[in-house]
Design a protein around this motif. Structure first.
Motif, short mmCIF file in Angstrom:
data_model
loop_
_atom_site.label_atom_id
_atom_site.label_comp_id
_atom_site.label_asym_id
_atom_site.label_seq_id
_atom_site.Cartn_x
_atom_site.Cartn_y
_atom_site.Cartn_z
N LEU A 1 0.81 -1.29 0.00
CA LEU A 1 0.09 -0.13 0.01
C LEU A 1 0.74 1.39 0.12
O LEU A 1 0.46 2.31 -0.95
N ALA A 2 1.91 1.11 0.68
CA ALA A 2 2.72 2.56 0.95
C ALA A 2 3.23 2.89 -0.37
O ALA A 2 3.33 3.99 -0.87
N SER A 3 3.87 1.82 -1.25
CA SER A 3 4.42 2.11 -2.42
C SER A 3 3.36 2.45 -3.57
O SER A 3 3.44 3.32 -4.57
N GLN A 4 2.19 2.11 -3.49
CA GLN A 4 1.14 2.57 -4.27
C GLN A 4 0.60 4.05 -4.01
O GLN A 4 0.57 4.57 -5.11
N LEU A 5 0.57 4.11 -2.78
CA LEU A 5 0.23 5.50 -2.31
C LEU A 5 1.31 6.52 -2.95
O LEU A 5 1.13 7.70 -3.28
N GLN A 6 2.60 6.21 -2.94
CA GLN A 6 3.86 7.11 -3.34
C GLN A 6 3.85 7.08 -4.78
O GLN A 6 3.84 8.45 -5.37
N THR A 7 3.12 6.31 -5.48
CA THR A 7 3.15 6.25 -6.92
C THR A 7 1.87 7.15 -7.53
O THR A 7 1.91 7.62 -8.55
N LEU A 8 0.84 7.02 -6.59
CA LEU A 8 -0.49 7.41 -6.95
C LEU A 8 -0.27 9.43 -7.62
O LEU A 8 0.09 9.99 -6.91
N GLU A 9 -0.62 9.22 -8.74
CA GLU A 9 -0.81 10.82 -9.20
C GLU A 9 -2.63 10.82 -9.53
O GLU A 9 -3.12 10.41 -10.13
N GLY A 10 -3.01 11.92 -8.57
CA GLY A 10 -4.53 12.24 -8.77
C GLY A 10 -4.89 12.63 -9.95
O GLY A 10 -3.98 12.97 -10.79
N LEU A 11 -6.18 12.53 -10.39
CA LEU A 11 -6.55 12.97 -11.75
C LEU A 11 -6.05 14.70 -11.88
O LEU A 11 -6.38 15.35 -10.93
N GLN A 12 -5.59 14.95 -13.09
CA GLN A 12 -5.20 16.58 -13.32
C GLN A 12 -6.46 17.17 -13.91
O GLN A 12 -7.56 16.47 -14.54
N PRO A 13 -6.59 18.31 -14.09
CA PRO A 13 -7.68 19.10 -14.33
C PRO A 13 -8.16 18.79 -15.60
O PRO A 13 -9.38 18.86 -16.02
N ASP A 14 -7.42 18.49 -16.62
CA ASP A 14 -7.70 18.28 -17.94
C ASP A 14 -8.30 16.66 -18.11
O ASP A 14 -8.54 16.36 -19.41
N GLU A 15 -8.14 15.82 -17.17
CA GLU A 15 -8.57 14.56 -17.43
C GLU A 15 -9.98 14.21 -17.04
O GLU A 15 -10.64 14.96 -16.26
N ALA A 16 -10.71 13.74 -17.92
CA ALA A 16 -12.13 13.40 -17.80
C ALA A 16 -12.42 12.40 -16.68
O ALA A 16 -11.97 11.28 -16.70
N GLY A 17 -13.01 13.10 -15.60
CA GLY A 17 -13.26 12.11 -14.43
C GLY A 17 -13.38 12.64 -13.12
O GLY A 17 -13.53 14.01 -13.41
N PHE A 18 -13.64 12.03 -12.25
CA PHE A 18 -13.88 12.59 -10.75
C PHE A 18 -13.41 11.65 -9.85
O PHE A 18 -13.11 10.46 -9.93
N THR A 19 -13.52 12.18 -8.54
CA THR A 19 -13.03 11.49 -7.31
C THR A 19 -14.29 11.32 -6.48
O THR A 19 -14.78 12.30 -6.18
N VAL A 20 -14.29 10.16 -5.84
CA VAL A 20 -15.39 10.06 -4.88
C VAL A 20 -14.41 9.22 -3.68
O VAL A 20 -13.69 8.24 -3.71
N ASP A 21 -15.21 9.58 -2.40
CA ASP A 21 -14.70 9.15 -1.43
C ASP A 21 -15.37 7.83 -1.04
O ASP A 21 -16.61 7.49 -1.34
N ILE A 22 -14.60 6.76 -0.54
CA ILE A 22 -15.10 5.32 -0.25
C ILE A 22 -15.37 5.03 0.97
O ILE A 22 -15.80 3.79 1.54
N ASP A 23 -15.83 6.03 1.91
CA ASP A 23 -15.87 5.90 3.54
C ASP A 23 -17.23 5.59 3.56
O ASP A 23 -18.16 6.21 4.36
#
Ligand SMILES: Nc1ncnc2c1ncn2[C@@H]1O[C@H](COP(=O)(O)OP(=O)(O)OP(=O)(O)O)[C@@H](O)[C@H]1O
Ligand SMILES: [Mg+2]
Length: 191
Positions: A134-156
């Motif tokens: 998990l730690a390396s995955q979180l380090q690798t993660l780049e969130g969606l950038q403004p020009d990318e089609a999509g959105f983010t949702v919380d999973i809580d």
């Protein structure tokens, strides 16, 4: 509804769980788990706790892109049915590979803090991916950038509630009433 949807995020965020249930909730949708497109060597590497390199990911991402392109073509022939792919797609350049053959691709980033992700992974049984990655995955993660089609949702929330958030974002780009904190425009806002 877009012609293809990638449910993305780090290990434990619920891509397989939410992706499969999301596809089941969309009439005619086809689901694929990108874990099933990994070469055996990649799965063995991850199972032994070694993070994948970009070289390891390259043939896998190409297989994912090929699947998306084929399903989009098939979906168009079938009168339009979306393809849903559960795929970590952690970096912008990985997403660029997926987008190459799928111009109308929408990314849904399932997001949570590290504690919740660790709890979900601790509770999971019988999966090749160890919680230590998990730690390396979180380090690798780049969130969606403004020009990318999509959105983010919380999973809580329960999977069905997460799916309602995703469907709201896909259909209207608007948060469900009373659900605003759980919905953020991660990439291009769908308004
Ligand atoms: N919304 C949720 N609420 C509670 N538990 C959940 C939720 N979503 C997923 N889970 C549980 O969390 C664990 C991780 O989910 P899942 O395996 O779908 O994640 P994943 O993103 O596909 O991970 P990986 O990248 O390692 O394949 C599973 O045990 C799953 O049952
Ligand atoms: Mg999975």
């Amino acid at each position: 509804m877009p012609e293809a949807i990638v449910v993305m995020g780090v290990s434990g965020c619920g891509k397989s769980t939410v992706g499969a249930q999301l596809a089941a909730a969309i009439p005619g949708a086809i689901f694929m788990d990108a874990d099933d497109l990994h070469p055996a060597a990649n799965k063995a590497r991850m199972a032994s706790g070694v993070p994948l390199t970009d070289d390891d990911r390259e043939p896998w991402l190409r297989a994912c892109a090929t699947w998306l392109a084929a399903e989009i073509a098939g979906g168009a022939q079938a009168g339009g049915r979306p393809a849903v792919l559960a795929c970590s797609a952690l970096r912008r350049r990985y997403r660029d590979v997926l987008r190459a053959g799928a111009p109308d691709l929408r990314f849904v980033h399932l997001h949570a803090d590290a504690d919740l992700l660790a709890r979900r992974l601790d509770g999971r049984r019988g999966h090749f991916m160890p919680a230590t990655l998990l730690a390396s995955q979180l380090q690798t993660l780049e969130g969606l950038q403004p020009d990318e089609a999509g959105f983010t949702v919380d999973i809580d929330a329960e999977p069905q509630q997460v799916i309602r958030r995703v469907l709201a974002g896909l259909s209207a780009g608007q948060p469900v009433a009373g659900d605003e904190p759980a919905f953020r425009g991660g990439g291009q806002r769908l308004l």
